[in-house]
Design a protein around this motif. Structure first.
Motif, mmCIF file in Angstrom:
data_model
loop_
_atom_site.group_PDB
_atom_site.id
_atom_site.type_symbol
_atom_site.label_atom_id
_atom_site.label_comp_id
_atom_site.label_asym_id
_atom_site.label_seq_id
_atom_site.Cartn_x
_atom_site.Cartn_y
_atom_site.Cartn_z
ATOM 1 N N HIS A 90 0.857 -1.185 0.000
ATOM 2 C CA HIS A 90 0.000 0.000 0.000
ATOM 3 C C HIS A 90 0.890 1.231 0.000
ATOM 4 O O HIS A 90 1.601 1.484 0.958
ATOM 5 C CB HIS A 90 -0.901 -0.007 1.246
ATOM 6 C CG HIS A 90 -1.711 1.246 1.411
ATOM 7 N ND1 HIS A 90 -2.821 1.514 0.649
ATOM 8 C CD2 HIS A 90 -1.579 2.300 2.260
ATOM 9 C CE1 HIS A 90 -3.342 2.676 1.021
ATOM 10 N NE2 HIS A 90 -2.601 3.170 1.989
ATOM 11 N N GLN A 91 0.856 1.988 -1.089
ATOM 12 C CA GLN A 91 1.764 3.117 -1.249
ATOM 13 C C GLN A 91 1.127 4.458 -0.910
ATOM 14 O O GLN A 91 1.575 5.505 -1.346
ATOM 15 C CB GLN A 91 2.310 3.137 -2.677
ATOM 16 C CG GLN A 91 3.209 1.951 -2.979
ATOM 17 C CD GLN A 91 4.390 1.866 -2.025
ATOM 18 O OE1 GLN A 91 5.162 2.802 -1.903
ATOM 19 N NE2 GLN A 91 4.531 0.738 -1.340
ATOM 20 N N GLY A 92 0.053 4.410 -0.107
ATOM 21 C CA GLY A 92 -0.465 5.643 0.443
ATOM 22 C C GLY A 92 -1.582 6.296 -0.326
ATOM 23 O O GLY A 92 -2.036 7.379 0.042
ATOM 24 N N PHE A 93 -2.053 5.697 -1.390
ATOM 25 C CA PHE A 93 -3.130 6.290 -2.160
ATOM 26 C C PHE A 93 -4.464 5.783 -1.612
ATOM 27 O O PHE A 93 -4.898 4.679 -1.906
ATOM 28 C CB PHE A 93 -2.972 5.943 -3.643
ATOM 29 C CG PHE A 93 -1.654 6.394 -4.210
ATOM 30 C CD1 PHE A 93 -1.438 7.728 -4.486
ATOM 31 C CD2 PHE A 93 -0.628 5.490 -4.428
ATOM 32 C CE1 PHE A 93 -0.212 8.160 -4.998
ATOM 33 C CE2 PHE A 93 0.594 5.912 -4.936
ATOM 34 C CZ PHE A 93 0.793 7.251 -5.220
ATOM 35 N N SER A 94 -5.111 6.593 -0.805
ATOM 36 C CA SER A 94 -6.340 6.185 -0.142
ATOM 37 C C SER A 94 -7.447 5.973 -1.167
ATOM 38 O O SER A 94 -7.704 6.849 -2.001
ATOM 39 C CB SER A 94 -6.774 7.237 0.879
ATOM 40 O OG SER A 94 -8.056 6.936 1.371
ATOM 41 N N PRO A 95 -8.147 4.843 -1.096
ATOM 42 C CA PRO A 95 -9.252 4.605 -2.029
ATOM 43 C C PRO A 95 -10.465 5.471 -1.731
ATOM 44 O O PRO A 95 -11.417 5.493 -2.514
ATOM 45 C CB PRO A 95 -9.568 3.119 -1.800
ATOM 46 C CG PRO A 95 -9.131 2.856 -0.390
ATOM 47 C CD PRO A 95 -7.927 3.725 -0.175
ATOM 48 N N ASN A 96 -10.425 6.194 -0.612
ATOM 49 C CA ASN A 96 -11.598 6.982 -0.216
ATOM 50 C C ASN A 96 -11.520 8.450 -0.641
ATOM 51 O O ASN A 96 -12.511 9.162 -0.551
ATOM 52 C CB ASN A 96 -11.766 6.906 1.308
ATOM 53 C CG ASN A 96 -12.033 5.492 1.787
ATOM 54 O OD1 ASN A 96 -13.015 4.875 1.406
ATOM 55 N ND2 ASN A 96 -11.142 4.973 2.616
ATOM 56 N N LEU A 97 -10.356 8.902 -1.089
ATOM 57 C CA LEU A 97 -10.193 10.326 -1.398
ATOM 58 C C LEU A 97 -11.125 10.798 -2.511
ATOM 59 O O LEU A 97 -11.719 11.877 -2.412
ATOM 60 C CB LEU A 97 -8.742 10.623 -1.760
ATOM 61 C CG LEU A 97 -7.740 10.586 -0.614
ATOM 62 C CD1 LEU A 97 -6.340 10.905 -1.109
ATOM 63 C CD2 LEU A 97 -8.140 11.552 0.493
ATOM 64 N N ALA A 98 -11.233 10.016 -3.570
ATOM 65 C CA ALA A 98 -12.104 10.411 -4.688
ATOM 66 C C ALA A 98 -13.558 10.497 -4.238
ATOM 67 O O ALA A 98 -14.299 11.414 -4.635
ATOM 68 C CB ALA A 98 -11.959 9.425 -5.841
ATOM 69 N N LYS A 99 -13.979 9.567 -3.400
ATOM 70 C CA LYS A 99 -15.360 9.578 -2.897
ATOM 71 C C LYS A 99 -15.604 10.801 -2.013
ATOM 72 O O LYS A 99 -16.664 11.432 -2.081
ATOM 73 C CB LYS A 99 -15.641 8.308 -2.095
ATOM 74 C CG LYS A 99 -15.462 7.013 -2.864
ATOM 75 C CD LYS A 99 -15.632 5.822 -1.925
ATOM 76 C CE LYS A 99 -15.267 4.514 -2.596
ATOM 77 N NZ LYS A 99 -15.349 3.368 -1.663
ATOM 78 N N LEU A 100 -14.632 11.140 -1.191
ATOM 79 C CA LEU A 100 -14.767 12.300 -0.316
ATOM 80 C C LEU A 100 -14.814 13.595 -1.125
ATOM 81 O O LEU A 100 -15.619 14.499 -0.831
ATOM 82 C CB LEU A 100 -13.598 12.336 0.671
ATOM 83 C CG LEU A 100 -13.579 11.222 1.721
ATOM 84 C CD1 LEU A 100 -12.196 11.125 2.367
ATOM 85 C CD2 LEU A 100 -14.641 11.457 2.780
ATOM 86 N N ALA A 101 -13.962 13.691 -2.143
ATOM 87 C CA ALA A 101 -13.966 14.884 -2.998
ATOM 88 C C ALA A 101 -15.297 15.023 -3.725
ATOM 89 O O ALA A 101 -15.835 16.135 -3.853
ATOM 90 C CB ALA A 101 -12.817 14.807 -3.997
#
Length: 512
Positions: free
Chosen positions: A55-66
């Motif tokens: 896991h290189q730190g790219f949260s799968p939730n960021l796009a949903k939050l934006a």
């Protein structure tokens, strides 16, 4: 038509999104807010944001939050176009929600800017688009008159946030709670614990706060210092569309222990021509800064000579100094970051370090945890760190292979090793295993400890047949210092002793 800016459910989510933008991203509160906002749409991840081998730190939730922020912002803007007049509280919620949405519209552009060279000379190509978006969101609102929503300040703050996350996240590795706490502490050192206050006004005063980094050698104090120094607030000039400084050039490290007294004073304060032998021209020192965004890192400040301690104290007291051999007073505009592995309390008691200087340095203290502390928190942590370290040392096509080899070797030969050299030693250990297939620590404790560790491994049943034989042969050889004598005690021949002996364990015994 509702007589509010948002419905109750929308209001609850809008508040949470606003809080998300002002929350320390390296703490558990960030994850709790993500879960609250997304509900069943939340994708499970770690308890804090970390980098691991998979896991290189790219949260799968960021796009949903934006997306959630954009949807709520659109609802708020629609109500405003209907001439709804929000309350003061609603304006605050709208403003903080808009900040979150606007930041993530430009996050990828700011990421690209992080890698730019000579930042102060580069025109920000996306600034004009940013202006249009800012105007559509804030221009016709009372928020536009507030200092924290000023266009250029917002642009500068967004870039600072992106840099801070980038340099902290990439520099401070580990999934342990100690590593997570360190990341949180560094973030606070940059922004304070209340980022809303920083956003309003504190950003212009943080250079006045000195940062002192304490920790054992090899725990990453210089990495922490650079993360802070590279993430300072840099004002943005909308007219020229350029930043007023270059963070790569604004961070200067001075290794105090490596410099003789005369040269040390010259490096820090500068000198006037003819002030000492070899001073053939005037020279500016590191403290001769021009902007608040600049930082001077004083590594190993515990080694600072008494004469220079007095001069540095004056700089911290009144932010003024003089070049060596010069009477002209000059101003220090930047921030002091210092570090040491020494116990400054003991140094003060022994008269080696000034107490008044310490109290000028100690307002912001960061402690870097030892590797042993991190490993004690999580049994898988060693594997994580070895994999991440190996990825920096070798090409990706063989990184996993080398990491597995290193981890297996360490687990077999150094199962209870305390890593006196911390992360620096772990990196060198991986390199040694890569080159020689083994690593021989410089310090292994005492011989009793080595024998006890061997006995513990046997009692725990952690060693296979060859490991038990190899280490036992090494133990007997270490006692006899002779192959023939060892063979007689073991009731075998010297060739068998030599071929089956665990040479790495023998080296550990020698170093104990």
């Amino acid at each position: 038509m509702t007589n509010t800016l948002f419905s109750p459910a929308q209001l609850h989510k809008a508040k949470a999104l606003g809080n998300l933008g002002f929350t320390n991203p390296f703490g558990e509160e960030r994850i709790a807010l993500e879960k609250q906002i997304l509900g069943t749409d939340y994708t499970p991840a770690f308890h804090v944001w970390v980098i691991t081998p998979t896991h290189q730190g790219f949260s799968p939730n960021l796009a949903k939050l934006a997306q959630a922020a954009e949807e709520l912002l659109a609802i708020g803007q629609h109500r405003l176009k209907q001439r709804y007049q929000p309350t003061d509280e609603e304006w605050q919620i709208y403003g903080e929600l808009a900040l979150y949405a606007l930041y993530y519209r430009y996050e990828s552009a700011f990421i690209q800017a992080v890698t730019s060279e000579h930042l102060s000379k580069v025109i920000m190509p996306f600034y004009k688009r940013f202006v249009v978006d800012w105007q559509s969101i804030f221009a016709d609102t009372p928020l536009a008159a507030l200092p924290q929503y000023q266009l250029d300040h917002m642009f500068a703050l967004f870039f600072q946030i992106r840099r801070a996350f980038h340099f902290i996240f990439r520099a401070i590795l580990g999934t342990s709670r100690a590593a997570a706490a360190l990341r949180m502490s560094v973030w606070q050192s940059i922004f304070g614990y209340d980022i809303r206050r920083y956003h309003r006004s504190l950003y212009s005063r943080m250079h006045e706060v000195s940062t002192l980094i304490l920790g054992e050698s090899g725990t990453g104090k210089e990495l922490v210092a650079s993360a802070i120094g590279l993430a300072r607030y840099i004002p943005f000039d909308g007219k020229s569309q350029r930043f007023e400084g270059d963070y790569w050039q604004d961070f200067q490290a001075v290794h105090l222990a490596a410099l003789p007294l005369t040269l040390l004073e010259s490096e820090l304060f500068g000198h006037k021509k003819g002030s000492f032998t070899g001073a053939t021209s005037d020279r500016a020192g590191y403290l001769e800064t021009a902007q608040h965004s600049q930082s001077v890192f004083l590594d190993e400040i515990g080694e600072l000579p008494a004469e220079v301690q007095v001069k540095l104290l004056r700089v911290l007291q009144n932010r003024r100094f003089q070049r060596v051999g010069d009477n002209q007073s000059r101003e220090f505009y930047g921030k002091i970051i210092s570090a040491t592995h020494r116990d400054l309390g003991a140094a003060i008691e022994q008269g080696h370090f000034r107490a008044d200087l310490y109290y000028r340095l100690c307002s912001d203290i960061i402690r870097t945890p030892s590797l042993a502390t991190q490993l004690a928190d999580n049994t898988d942590e060693l594997h994580h760190l070895i994999t991440l370290v190996t990825a920096k040392i070798v090409n990706t096509d063989i990184a996993n292979e080398v990491a597995k080899e290193a981890h297996d070797w360490i687990r077999q030969h150094l199962p209870n090793y305390t890593w006196a050299g911390n992360m620096r030693e772990l990196e060198q250990c991986v390199r040694s295993i890569l080159i020689h297939g083994a690593y021989y620590p410089a310090r292994g404790g005492n011989i009793k400890d080595c024998k006890q560790q061997f006995a513990n491994e046997i009692m725990a049943g952690n060693l296979d047949h060859d490991a038990v034989i190899g280490r036992y042969y090494a133990l007997v050889y270490a006692q006899t210092q002779n192959y023939e004598a060892a063979a007689q005690r073991l009731n075998t021949n010297w060739r068998t002793v030599k071929s089956r002996m665990d040479m790495a364990f023998l080296e550990r015994l020698k170093s104990c």
